[in-house]
Design a protein around this motif. Structure first.
Motif, PDB file in Angstrom:
ATOM      1  N   TYR A   1       0.662  -1.094   0.103  1.00 45.97           N
ATOM      2  CA  TYR A   1      -0.038   0.086  -0.094  1.00 45.97           C
ATOM      3  C   TYR A   1       0.786   1.222  -0.159  1.00 45.97           C
ATOM      4  CZ  TYR A   1      -4.676  -2.236   0.544  1.00 45.97           C
ATOM      5  OH  TYR A   1      -5.706  -2.950   0.169  1.00 45.97           O
ATOM      6  N   MET A   2       1.930   1.214   0.666  1.00 42.34           N
ATOM      7  CA  MET A   2       2.826   2.682   0.691  1.00 42.34           C
ATOM      8  C   MET A   2       3.299   2.688  -0.767  1.00 42.34           C
ATOM      9  SD  MET A   2       5.553   2.096   3.855  1.00 42.34           S
ATOM     10  CE  MET A   2       4.765   2.257   5.668  1.00 42.34           C
ATOM     11  N   VAL A   3       3.651   1.621  -1.502  1.00 40.65           N
ATOM     12  CA  VAL A   3       4.023   1.824  -2.848  1.00 40.65           C
ATOM     13  C   VAL A   3       2.892   2.418  -3.719  1.00 40.65           C
ATOM     14  CG1 VAL A   3       4.949   0.619  -5.002  1.00 40.65           C
ATOM     15  CG2 VAL A   3       6.004   0.144  -2.790  1.00 40.65           C
ATOM     16  N   LEU A   4       1.762   1.835  -3.578  1.00 44.25           N
ATOM     17  CA  LEU A   4       0.738   2.131  -4.285  1.00 44.25           C
ATOM     18  C   LEU A   4       0.251   3.788  -4.063  1.00 44.25           C
ATOM     19  CD1 LEU A   4      -1.548  -1.188  -4.092  1.00 44.25           C
ATOM     20  CD2 LEU A   4      -0.355  -0.129  -6.173  1.00 44.25           C
ATOM     21  N   ILE A   5       0.556   4.174  -3.062  1.00 45.16           N
ATOM     22  CA  ILE A   5       0.308   5.747  -2.861  1.00 45.16           C
ATOM     23  C   ILE A   5       0.986   6.475  -3.878  1.00 45.16           C
ATOM     24  CG2 ILE A   5       0.716   7.814  -1.423  1.00 45.16           C
ATOM     25  CD1 ILE A   5       0.451   5.932   1.086  1.00 45.16           C
ATOM     26  N   SER A   6       1.818   5.984  -4.608  1.00 43.97           N
ATOM     27  CA  SER A   6       2.588   6.806  -5.713  1.00 43.97           C
ATOM     28  C   SER A   6       1.558   6.756  -6.740  1.00 43.97           C
ATOM     29  CB  SER A   6       3.761   5.863  -6.238  1.00 43.97           C
ATOM     30  OG  SER A   6       3.447   4.528  -6.650  1.00 43.97           O
ATOM     31  N   GLU A   7       0.404   6.005  -6.929  1.00 44.62           N
ATOM     32  CA  GLU A   7      -0.614   6.277  -8.082  1.00 44.62           C
ATOM     33  C   GLU A   7      -1.122   7.698  -7.859  1.00 44.62           C
ATOM     34  OE1 GLU A   7      -1.810   4.304 -10.560  1.00 44.62           O
ATOM     35  OE2 GLU A   7       0.489   3.600 -10.288  1.00 44.62           O
ATOM     36  N   THR A   8      -0.827   8.249  -6.877  1.00 42.28           N
ATOM     37  CA  THR A   8      -1.493   9.683  -6.473  1.00 42.28           C
ATOM     38  C   THR A   8      -1.109  10.756  -7.822  1.00 42.28           C
ATOM     39  OG1 THR A   8      -2.026  11.574  -5.036  1.00 42.28           O
ATOM     40  CG2 THR A   8       0.167  10.676  -5.162  1.00 42.28           C
ATOM     41  N   THR A   9      -0.008  10.260  -8.200  1.00 41.42           N
ATOM     42  CA  THR A   9       0.564  11.163  -9.549  1.00 41.42           C
ATOM     43  C   THR A   9       0.001  10.849 -10.887  1.00 41.42           C
ATOM     44  OG1 THR A   9       2.388   9.629  -9.635  1.00 41.42           O
ATOM     45  CG2 THR A   9       2.699  11.143  -8.252  1.00 41.42           C
ATOM     46  N   THR A  10      -0.788   9.744 -10.967  1.00 42.73           N
ATOM     47  CA  THR A  10      -1.134   9.564 -12.211  1.00 42.73           C
ATOM     48  C   THR A  10      -2.184  10.263 -12.806  1.00 42.73           C
ATOM     49  OG1 THR A  10      -0.837   6.968 -11.809  1.00 42.73           O
ATOM     50  CG2 THR A  10      -2.408   7.378 -13.515  1.00 42.73           C
ATOM     51  N   PRO A  11      -3.205  10.870 -12.260  1.00 45.93           N
ATOM     52  CA  PRO A  11      -4.077  11.853 -12.581  1.00 45.93           C
ATOM     53  C   PRO A  11      -3.307  12.966 -13.294  1.00 45.93           C
ATOM     54  CG  PRO A  11      -5.226  10.972 -10.533  1.00 45.93           C
ATOM     55  CD  PRO A  11      -3.709  10.707 -10.578  1.00 45.93           C
ATOM     56  N   GLY A  12      -2.179  13.624 -12.533  1.00 44.05           N
ATOM     57  CA  GLY A  12      -1.556  14.595 -13.085  1.00 44.05           C
ATOM     58  C   GLY A  12      -0.760  14.250 -14.374  1.00 44.05           C
ATOM     59  N   ILE A  13      -0.333  13.093 -14.524  1.00 46.72           N
ATOM     60  CA  ILE A  13       0.426  12.849 -15.867  1.00 46.72           C
ATOM     61  C   ILE A  13      -0.560  12.508 -17.071  1.00 46.72           C
ATOM     62  CG2 ILE A  13       1.665  10.757 -16.814  1.00 46.72           C
ATOM     63  CD1 ILE A  13       2.904  10.051 -13.852  1.00 46.72           C
ATOM     64  N   ASN A  14      -1.747  12.131 -16.649  1.00 47.38           N
ATOM     65  CA  ASN A  14      -2.611  11.976 -17.552  1.00 47.38           C
ATOM     66  C   ASN A  14      -3.146  13.020 -17.967  1.00 47.38           C
ATOM     67  OD1 ASN A  14      -2.430   9.053 -17.547  1.00 47.38           O
ATOM     68  ND2 ASN A  14      -3.986   8.735 -16.227  1.00 47.38           N
ATOM     69  N   MET A  15      -3.604  14.227 -17.165  1.00 49.72           N
ATOM     70  CA  MET A  15      -3.717  15.304 -17.363  1.00 49.72           C
ATOM     71  C   MET A  15      -2.880  16.124 -18.450  1.00 49.72           C
ATOM     72  SD  MET A  15      -6.143  17.779 -17.380  1.00 49.72           S
ATOM     73  CE  MET A  15      -7.116  17.007 -16.072  1.00 49.72           C
ATOM     74  N   ARG A  16      -1.595  15.887 -18.100  1.00 44.68           N
ATOM     75  CA  ARG A  16      -0.694  16.364 -19.135  1.00 44.68           C
ATOM     76  C   ARG A  16      -0.486  16.010 -20.240  1.00 44.68           C
ATOM     77  NH1 ARG A  16       4.662  15.218 -20.672  1.00 44.68           N
ATOM     78  NH2 ARG A  16       5.961  16.607 -20.765  1.00 44.68           N
ATOM     79  N   TRP A  17      -0.860  14.858 -20.550  1.00 41.50           N
ATOM     80  CA  TRP A  17      -1.215  14.177 -21.903  1.00 41.50           C
ATOM     81  C   TRP A  17      -2.368  14.842 -22.593  1.00 41.50           C
ATOM     82  CZ3 TRP A  17      -4.743  11.222 -24.554  1.00 41.50           C
ATOM     83  CH2 TRP A  17      -4.253  10.712 -25.745  1.00 41.50           C
ATOM     84  N   PHE A  18      -3.480  14.780 -21.776  1.00 37.50           N
ATOM     85  CA  PHE A  18      -4.936  15.333 -22.288  1.00 37.50           C
ATOM     86  C   PHE A  18      -4.572  16.864 -22.792  1.00 37.50           C
ATOM     87  CE2 PHE A  18      -7.015  12.593 -18.974  1.00 37.50           C
ATOM     88  CZ  PHE A  18      -7.185  11.430 -20.086  1.00 37.50           C
ATOM     89  N   LEU A  19      -4.026  17.685 -21.777  1.00 35.74           N
ATOM     90  CA  LEU A  19      -3.757  19.129 -22.379  1.00 35.74           C
ATOM     91  C   LEU A  19      -2.779  19.322 -23.647  1.00 35.74           C
ATOM     92  CD1 LEU A  19      -3.311  20.526 -19.010  1.00 35.74           C
ATOM     93  CD2 LEU A  19      -5.079  20.752 -20.366  1.00 35.74           C
TER      94      LEU A  19
END
Length: 264
Positions: free
Chosen positions: A161-179
């Motif tokens: 679960y500590m490692v999976l907290i890193s998924e919090t960055t995923t929406p920002g990465i995807n938003m960068r690609w969308f924009l």
């Protein structure tokens, strides 16, 4: 050889065949969640965004895939933050070694995440390398292996679960690609997203991993109580992901500096 065979039989009997309903059901739920998120992204985008219809076929597939990954990221981030920082399940000293604790809720949540990584891997292989190169495949394989082990055996779930907290960055990465895909790379939103992504990455994929290694050091005697393969995963997977995170972080830092320089 006989010793290894006996250990394998014990592992299969005591772990993989115990309470199998929750792990397999949760993985199925994860796959169905991915399907729903993918279809919902396609529906909402096609109705509300004119730029979506002008994308190529592979761009639309990646767009919907990123919508799917964002849905998973939001879910698993919330569950990971709850399990690591809110719930006292992994910190109650009466529960036994922290590396051997599991619950129906923690196992189910890991299963949903495993369903996502499995689905995303299938899409990556099917459309390789359009949805990600070798580093993304390696990242997903390591993550899926660690999650599946923690889910089926009940070992090392806190560190997972500590490692999976890193998924919090995923929406920002995807938003960068969308924009970027919709021609908004020069907008203020793109800059703000880049700054937020930098700090989120620093907190969730650099500093938190350092804390994870420190936690492993403090509880190393409990880590030794894990099965040999679990002990291997607890040391190798976070280390490999941390190296990849640092490499990506340097790229993010370089990109942010370049973007800020253009704004001046």
């Amino acid at each position: 050889m006989k010793s290894y065979r006996d250990q394998t039989e014990v592992l299969v009997k005591d772990y993989l065949l115990a309470d199998a309903v929750i792990p397999y059901t949760s993985v199925l739920c994860g796959v169905l969640m991915c399907k729903m998120a993918y279809d919902l992204s396609q529906l909402v985008s096609s109705v509300n965004l004119k730029s979506y219809t002008s994308l190529t076929k592979i761009q639309r597939i990646e767009w919907n895939n990123r919508g799917m990954s964002s849905a998973h990221a939001i879910f698993i981030t919330m569950m990971s933050l709850y399990m690591v920082f809110v719930s006292d399940f992994f910190y109650n000293e009466l529960q036994g070694p922290v590396t051997l604790r599991s619950s129906n809720l923690s196992t189910f949540s890991l299963g949903v995440s495993a369903g996502y990584f499995l689905t995303d891997l299938v899409m990556m292989f099917w459309l390789y390398p359009c949805l990600g190169g070798l580093e993304y495949v390696l990242h997903h394989l390591l993550s899926l292996c660690a999650i599946a082990y923690a889910m089926f055996t009940g070992q090392g779930q806190l560190y997972t679960y500590m490692v999976l907290i890193s998924e919090t960055t995923t929406p920002g990465i995807n938003m960068r690609w969308f924009l970027d895909t919709t021609g908004m790379k020069r907008s203020g939103v793109y800059l703000i997203n880049g700054v937020l992504m930098f700090f989120a990455w620093l907190a969730a994929r650099i500093l938190l991993f350092i804390y994870l290694f420190y936690h492993i050091y403090l509880h190393y005697d409990e880590v030794l109580q894990m099965h040999a393969f679990g002990y291997f995963l607890a040391l190798v997977v976070p280390s490999a992901l941390f190296i990849m995170n640092v490499m990506w972080f340097l790229k993010i830092l370089k990109g942010l500096k370049k973007l800020l320089a253009k704004r001046q």
